[in-house]
Write a protein that holds these residues in place. Structure first.
Motif, short mmCIF file in Angstrom:
data_model
loop_
_atom_site.label_atom_id
_atom_site.label_comp_id
_atom_site.label_asym_id
_atom_site.label_seq_id
_atom_site.Cartn_x
_atom_site.Cartn_y
_atom_site.Cartn_z
N PRO A 1 0.84 -1.21 0.00
CA PRO A 1 0.00 0.00 0.00
C PRO A 1 0.86 1.25 0.00
O PRO A 1 1.98 1.20 0.50
CB PRO A 1 -0.79 -0.12 1.30
CG PRO A 1 -0.72 -1.55 1.68
CD PRO A 1 0.58 -2.05 1.13
N PRO A 2 0.40 2.33 -0.53
CA PRO A 2 -0.93 2.56 -1.09
C PRO A 2 -1.04 1.99 -2.50
O PRO A 2 -0.12 2.08 -3.30
CB PRO A 2 -1.05 4.08 -1.10
CG PRO A 2 0.35 4.57 -1.25
CD PRO A 2 1.20 3.57 -0.51
N ASP B 1 -14.71 -2.64 -2.11
CA ASP B 1 -15.08 -1.87 -0.92
C ASP B 1 -14.03 -2.03 0.19
O ASP B 1 -13.80 -1.10 0.96
CB ASP B 1 -16.47 -2.24 -0.42
CG ASP B 1 -16.61 -3.72 -0.09
OD1 ASP B 1 -15.93 -4.54 -0.73
OD2 ASP B 1 -17.41 -4.04 0.80
N GLU B 2 -13.36 -3.19 0.26
CA GLU B 2 -12.28 -3.38 1.24
C GLU B 2 -10.99 -2.70 0.78
O GLU B 2 -10.18 -2.29 1.62
CB GLU B 2 -12.00 -4.86 1.43
CG GLU B 2 -13.13 -5.65 2.06
CD GLU B 2 -12.78 -7.11 2.15
OE1 GLU B 2 -11.96 -7.45 3.03
OE2 GLU B 2 -13.30 -7.89 1.35
N LEU B 3 -10.80 -2.60 -0.53
CA LEU B 3 -9.56 -2.00 -1.06
C LEU B 3 -9.46 -0.50 -0.80
O LEU B 3 -8.38 0.06 -0.82
CB LEU B 3 -9.44 -2.25 -2.57
CG LEU B 3 -9.05 -3.66 -2.99
CD1 LEU B 3 -9.03 -3.76 -4.50
CD2 LEU B 3 -7.71 -4.05 -2.41
N ARG B 4 -10.58 0.13 -0.51
CA ARG B 4 -10.54 1.58 -0.22
C ARG B 4 -9.62 1.89 0.96
O ARG B 4 -9.03 2.97 1.03
CB ARG B 4 -11.95 2.09 0.06
CG ARG B 4 -12.79 2.21 -1.17
CD ARG B 4 -14.09 2.94 -0.90
NE ARG B 4 -14.81 3.11 -2.14
CZ ARG B 4 -15.73 2.25 -2.57
NH1 ARG B 4 -16.06 1.20 -1.85
NH2 ARG B 4 -16.33 2.45 -3.73
N ASP B 5 -9.49 0.95 1.89
CA ASP B 5 -8.59 1.16 3.03
C ASP B 5 -7.13 1.15 2.63
O ASP B 5 -6.28 1.60 3.39
CB ASP B 5 -8.84 0.07 4.09
CG ASP B 5 -10.24 0.11 4.64
OD1 ASP B 5 -10.88 1.18 4.59
OD2 ASP B 5 -10.71 -0.94 5.13
N TYR B 6 -6.79 0.59 1.46
CA TYR B 6 -5.41 0.44 1.04
C TYR B 6 -5.00 1.43 -0.05
O TYR B 6 -3.88 1.39 -0.53
CB TYR B 6 -5.16 -0.99 0.53
CG TYR B 6 -5.41 -2.03 1.59
CD1 TYR B 6 -4.48 -2.27 2.58
CD2 TYR B 6 -6.58 -2.78 1.58
CE1 TYR B 6 -4.71 -3.23 3.55
CE2 TYR B 6 -6.81 -3.75 2.55
CZ TYR B 6 -5.87 -3.97 3.53
OH TYR B 6 -6.09 -4.91 4.49
N VAL B 7 -5.91 2.29 -0.49
CA VAL B 7 -5.60 3.26 -1.55
C VAL B 7 -5.11 4.56 -0.97
O VAL B 7 -5.53 5.01 0.05
CB VAL B 7 -6.85 3.49 -2.45
CG1 VAL B 7 -6.55 4.56 -3.51
CG2 VAL B 7 -7.25 2.20 -3.10
#
Length: 79
Positions: free
Chosen positions: A37-38, A73-79
């Motif tokens: 990440p990111p 929706d879970e990937l938003r935390d890693y962007v």
């Protein structure tokens, strides 16, 4: 001399040998390469290591890394 084989198992059932070990919770792309990440976007296929097992055979250890797909929706935390 003992040899170590590293395998990733995709949710669809495919298995691929990899060169470097992974850790629990690591994110990987479709090719099995570790992502850090990111992330550039949430519009990509990403898998997460959900479990790790080791099988011991006569002259080698087989480490299995089981993956689960990470949804946008879970990937938003890693962007």
């Amino acid at each position: 001399m003992r040899y170590e084989t590293l395998l990733i198992h995709y949710p669809e059932g495919d298995t691929v040998e990899i060169e470097a070990p992974l850790a629990f919770g690591d994110l990987v792309d479709v090719s099995g390469r570790r992502l850090s990440p990111p992330l550039p976007t949430i519009r990509m296929i990403v898998f997460r290591v959900r479990s790790i097992t080791t099988e011991q055979e006569r002259n080698r250890d087989v480490r299995n890394f089981y993956l689960e797909q990470v949804f946008p929706d879970e990937l938003r935390d890693y962007v």
